[in-house]
Enzyme design. Sequence first.
Site: not given
Ligand code: BLG
Length: 304
Positions: A137
Amino acid sequence: MAGLGTSDLLARLWEKQVPYIVADSNEVIVSQRFYPELRVAFDLTEPQPLAWAFPKGRDDSLMLAADAFFQRIHENGQLQQLRERYYGHVREFDYVGVRRFMRHIEQRLPKYETIFRQAASEHSHDWRLLAAIGYQESHWDPQAVSPTGVRGIMMLTDRTASELGVADRLDPIASIGGGSAYLRYILQRLPVHIENPDRTWLALAAYNIGYGHLQDARILTRKRGGNPDRWMDVKESLPLLAEEQWYKDTRYGYARGVEAVQYVQHIRSYYDMLVWQTKPDAKPITVASSTATQNLAALSAPVL
Ligand code: BLG
């Protein structure tokens, strides 16, 4: 050197006690993550299948039973699943990434290890799995922020953090505790009959993409003739959530499934490396095995 196994030989090569060794390629692939400077000098043979040898004699019942066993696991897909379990995440070897990870294990992990251990024992996880998630992460950077505002060591979204009661996502104790509780929550939500390690890999995918999208991918897996309880099959369906012909009929719609697959594969690699780097004080989720096609390779000692 008589009587030494490949892992002992690899350790001696790494310590420069020997200039080169000959090893099976399947063991080389796995060990490169632990000894990133080792280089394959050249292949000694063409790829060849692993074989089982039996004592010569009149009674061939054991050999026939083994043949039948392999035939069965080949036909019912278990052999393929074993391959995926032990080798599915080790295909690409990223030298720079592995070196950086090892540096961060020395420089960053000590600050957070106790917090990972405490959170893990509170929610019955292996602390090294939590640490592997945290590394994937944020590279263990408590100030990490994504362009979409996801924050902290365990990268909680704003919504998930408030549901978990995490007020300050940049506080490592709150972030790691929140991530740990969230993983436990997902593990408990998954149908009880799904077994480990698939249960863990599916939960990790949900941690990243959301439980609803994971369920969509499991439903798609079943529609396509796969087993929705197996990571090996679900990881083939997750990328389809980004294709309209597939996501248009799902409940939760479009999602970046390719990322979730990479996310899980990376965590599995980090976890394996942490298990190898730390004392075996908890039962690892994976153990070594040898079912891959292999060829013999000569390995040369690190050039440092
Ligand atoms: C996750 C959330 C889930 C959520 C999904 O996104 O985050 N997890 C956490 O917060 C630990 O709860 O599921 S939901 O609540 O059922 O919708 C979907 O929204 C986090 C993810 C997103 C991802 N990392 C943990 O793996 C992330 O950082 N994305 C960044 C994308 S960007 O770089 O900004 O484009």
